[in-house]
Structure formats: structure tokens, C-alpha cells
Design a protein around this motif. Structure first.
Motif, PDB file in Angstrom:
ATOM      1  N   ARG A  77       0.965  -1.159   0.159  1.00 21.98           N
ATOM      2  CA  ARG A  77       0.176  -0.084   0.629  1.00 21.98           C
ATOM      3  C   ARG A  77       1.077   1.357  -0.668  1.00 21.98           C
ATOM      4  N   ILE A  78       2.301   1.436   0.007  1.00 21.87           N
ATOM      5  CA  ILE A  78       2.669   2.418   0.374  1.00 21.87           C
ATOM      6  C   ILE A  78       3.227   2.639  -1.506  1.00 21.87           C
ATOM      7  N   ASN A  79       2.875   4.077  -1.339  1.00 26.91           N
ATOM      8  CA  ASN A  79       2.989   4.356  -3.266  1.00 26.91           C
ATOM      9  C   ASN A  79       4.314   5.396  -3.115  1.00 26.91           C
ATOM     10  N   LYS A  80       4.552   5.741  -2.751  1.00 24.62           N
ATOM     11  CA  LYS A  80       5.469   6.824  -2.153  1.00 24.62           C
ATOM     12  C   LYS A  80       6.076   7.704  -1.210  1.00 24.62           C
ATOM     13  N   ILE A  81       7.724   7.035  -1.612  1.00 25.32           N
ATOM     14  CA  ILE A  81       7.980   7.514   0.559  1.00 25.32           C
ATOM     15  C   ILE A  81       8.897   9.432  -0.642  1.00 25.32           C
ATOM     16  N   ILE A  82       8.522  10.139   0.159  1.00 24.72           N
ATOM     17  CA  ILE A  82       9.410  11.378   0.424  1.00 24.72           C
ATOM     18  C   ILE A  82      10.511  10.915   2.052  1.00 24.72           C
ATOM     19  N   PHE A  83      11.479  11.287   1.474  1.00 22.89           N
ATOM     20  CA  PHE A  83      12.907  11.328   2.466  1.00 22.89           C
ATOM     21  C   PHE A  83      13.580  12.136   3.277  1.00 22.89           C
ATOM     22  N   THR A  84      13.276  12.991   4.089  1.00 23.34           N
ATOM     23  CA  THR A  84      14.695  13.739   4.470  1.00 23.34           C
ATOM     24  C   THR A  84      14.891  13.387   5.389  1.00 23.34           C
ATOM     25  N   GLY A  85      16.460  14.358   5.098  1.00 26.20           N
ATOM     26  CA  GLY A  85      17.704  13.581   6.561  1.00 26.20           C
ATOM     27  C   GLY A  85      17.069  12.058   6.512  1.00 26.20           C
ATOM     28  N   ALA A  86      16.885  11.221   5.782  1.00 23.47           N
ATOM     29  CA  ALA A  86      16.887   9.304   6.185  1.00 23.47           C
ATOM     30  C   ALA A  86      17.729   9.089   7.017  1.00 23.47           C
ATOM     31  N   ALA A  87      17.270   7.909   7.373  1.00 26.30           N
ATOM     32  CA  ALA A  87      18.270   7.287   8.544  1.00 26.30           C
ATOM     33  C   ALA A  87      18.501   5.886   8.289  1.00 26.30           C
ATOM     34  N   GLY A  88      19.468   5.614   8.751  1.00 25.12           N
ATOM     35  CA  GLY A  88      19.333   3.704   8.513  1.00 25.12           C
ATOM     36  C   GLY A  88      20.483   2.976   7.666  1.00 25.12           C
ATOM     37  N   LEU A  89      21.506   4.103   6.850  1.00 22.82           N
ATOM     38  CA  LEU A  89      22.245   3.845   5.853  1.00 22.82           C
ATOM     39  C   LEU A  89      23.580   3.737   6.978  1.00 22.82           C
ATOM     40  N   LYS A  90      24.342   2.885   6.949  1.00 18.07           N
ATOM     41  CA  LYS A  90      25.063   2.163   7.625  1.00 18.07           C
ATOM     42  C   LYS A  90      26.544   3.236   7.249  1.00 18.07           C
ATOM     43  N   PRO A  91      26.742   4.197   8.253  1.00 15.89           N
ATOM     44  CA  PRO A  91      27.944   5.567   7.147  1.00 15.89           C
ATOM     45  C   PRO A  91      28.797   4.825   7.298  1.00 15.89           C
ATOM     46  N   ARG A  92      30.164   5.387   6.623  1.00 14.85           N
ATOM     47  CA  ARG A  92      31.391   5.243   6.403  1.00 14.85           C
ATOM     48  C   ARG A  92      31.890   5.970   7.544  1.00 14.85           C
ATOM     49  N   ARG A  93      32.816   5.728   7.623  1.00 13.60           N
ATOM     50  CA  ARG A  93      34.193   5.760   8.982  1.00 13.60           C
ATOM     51  C   ARG A  93      34.567   6.523   8.756  1.00 13.60           C
ATOM     52  N   GLY A  94      35.606   6.965   8.951  1.00 14.25           N
ATOM     53  CA  GLY A  94      36.637   7.384   8.895  1.00 14.25           C
ATOM     54  C   GLY A  94      37.672   6.960  10.045  1.00 14.25           C
ATOM     55  N   ILE A  95      38.810   7.512  10.453  1.00 14.84           N
ATOM     56  CA  ILE A  95      39.959   7.281  11.596  1.00 14.84           C
ATOM     57  C   ILE A  95      39.895   8.141  12.475  1.00 14.84           C
ATOM     58  N   LYS A  96      39.497   8.859  12.401  1.00 16.66           N
ATOM     59  CA  LYS A  96      38.999   9.401  13.741  1.00 16.66           C
ATOM     60  C   LYS A  96      38.168   9.009  14.480  1.00 16.66           C
ATOM     61  N   TYR A  97      36.760   8.428  13.488  1.00 16.66           N
ATOM     62  CA  TYR A  97      35.514   7.603  14.456  1.00 16.66           C
ATOM     63  C   TYR A  97      35.852   5.953  15.320  1.00 16.66           C
ATOM     64  N   ILE A  98      36.828   5.332  14.286  1.00 10.92           N
ATOM     65  CA  ILE A  98      37.196   4.263  13.739  1.00 10.92           C
ATOM     66  C   ILE A  98      38.691   4.464  15.708  1.00 10.92           C
ATOM     67  N   LEU A  99      39.103   5.353  15.861  1.00  7.06           N
ATOM     68  CA  LEU A  99      39.804   5.565  16.784  1.00  7.06           C
ATOM     69  C   LEU A  99      39.593   5.616  17.951  1.00  7.06           C
ATOM     70  N   LYS A 100      38.572   6.885  18.060  1.00 10.07           N
ATOM     71  CA  LYS A 100      37.484   6.925  18.965  1.00 10.07           C
ATOM     72  C   LYS A 100      36.998   5.889  19.702  1.00 10.07           C
ATOM     73  N   LYS A 101      36.540   4.550  19.066  1.00  9.49           N
ATOM     74  CA  LYS A 101      35.601   3.088  19.365  1.00  9.49           C
ATOM     75  C   LYS A 101      36.759   2.335  19.861  1.00  9.49           C
ATOM     76  N   ALA A 102      37.441   1.975  19.704  1.00  5.95           N
ATOM     77  CA  ALA A 102      38.944   1.282  20.102  1.00  5.95           C
ATOM     78  C   ALA A 102      39.540   2.110  21.036  1.00  5.95           C
ATOM     79  N   ALA A 103      39.131   3.086  21.500  1.00  7.41           N
ATOM     80  CA  ALA A 103      39.467   4.394  23.097  1.00  7.41           C
ATOM     81  C   ALA A 103      38.082   3.867  23.779  1.00  7.41           C
ATOM     82  N   PHE A 104      37.450   3.925  23.699  1.00  5.86           N
ATOM     83  CA  PHE A 104      35.998   3.768  24.248  1.00  5.86           C
ATOM     84  C   PHE A 104      35.922   2.218  24.910  1.00  5.86           C
ATOM     85  N   ASN A 105      36.351   1.073  23.673  1.00  2.00           N
ATOM     86  CA  ASN A 105      36.465  -0.249  24.075  1.00  2.00           C
ATOM     87  C   ASN A 105      37.393  -0.150  24.975  1.00  2.00           C
TER      88      ASN A 105
END
Length: 157
Positions: free
Chosen positions: A85-113
Motif C-alpha cells: 500500500r506504500i505508493n511513494k516516499i519522500i525522505f528528509t534526513g533519512a537515517a538507517g544507512l551504515k555510514p562510512r567511518r573515517g580514522i577518527k571514528y575508528i580511533l574513538k571507538k577503539a579508545a572507548f572499548n
């Protein structure tokens, strides 16, 4: 209209005003948000998809167009893949795609762990998102369930 997390249908007040001149508009407060009832147990995306399916059932319509923002887009994309029944969708600021992560994120996650093994979690607040910190109880548990479900394949469909 499907709102974002920590939001409600009122976030669409301008769009409701404009679109209601040309079509029937339905905006909902999903469970746990706005004027809806609170949730007793943590919801998953599938719980929200089922809830929105019931709303469409109650409307008694054959086709709907959806305007979805952020978290609402997560719900809409899963709903569209399950409900014809879903005909069309307009997405605004859609969430749910796995973001590409840079080195800064990887280092922050490692530090947290590493730190979480030695430091009380309350001292690691800078590692958590503002949305996570604003929540507690079942809403926080629901948030964790929702953001940990990548939807890359759902969006492709």
C-alpha cells in the motif's frame, strides 16, 4: 507523515498546513513520542512497522504516500518493503544507512572499548551521542535496538 526520534507529529506542522490544502494528511505520534502512549517494553523497528501498518488499516486506504524524516525514514523503508500500500516516499534526513567511518571514528571507538574495561561508564559520557544521553529506560533500550539495525539492503529494495 513519520517523524524523527525524540520528535513528534508537530515537527511537520508547516508541511501539514501546506499539503492539507491539496490532499488528506495524516501525521501520527509513534508510540513513545509526542502525545502517544508510553511504551511498556522496548520497541524495535518491526514494532513500529506493524504499528504503522495498523494505522493504514484503520484509514482504510489502498495506497498512501509517506513523508518521513530521520527515524521515520527507517520505519517507512521497512514498511514499504512489507506493505504494497506504500505508493511513494519522500525522505528528509533519512537515517538507517551504515555510514562510512573515517580514522577518527575508528580511533574513538577503539579508545572507548579499551577505556570501558577500566573506567566507570558514567565517566565516558563524551563518547555517547546526545540522543542516547537524553533517553532512559525502555526508550533508551528501544533506541539501541533501532540504531543497531542497518537498513542498507532495505533501501536498495
Amino acid at each position: 507523515m513519520l517523524h524523527g526520534y525524540l520528535s513528534d507529529k508537530e515537527s511537520f506542522s508547516y508541511q501539514i498546513n501546506v499539503f492539507s490544502r491539496y490532499m488528506r494528511v495524516v501525521a501520527v505520534d509513534m508510540t513513545g513520542f509526542g502525545k502517544s502512549v508510553g511504551m511498556k517494553t522496548p520497541y524495535s523497528l518491526d514494532d513500529y512497522v506493524a504499528e504503522m501498518g495498523r494505522v493504514i488499516d484503520e484509514l482504510g486506504v489502498k495506497k498512501v504516500n509517506v513523508l518521513a524524516h530521520s527515524f521515520g525514514a527507517r520505519v517507512a523503508v521497512k514498511l514499504a518493503n512489507k506493505d504494497a500500500r506504500i505508493n511513494k516516499i519522500i525522505f528528509t534526513g533519512a537515517a538507517g544507512l551504515k555510514p562510512r567511518r573515517g580514522i577518527k571514528y575508528i580511533l574513538k571507538k577503539a579508545a572507548f572499548n579499551i577505556l570501558k574495561k577500566f573506567v566507570d561508564k558514567s565517566r565516558l559520557r563524551s563518547f555517547y551521542s546526545p540522543d542516547y544521553l537524553a533517553l532512559s529506560g525502555v526508550m533508551r533500550e528501544s533506541f539501541i535496538k533501532i540504531i543497531n539495525e542497518p537498513l542498507d539492503e532495505e533501501y536498495k529494495k
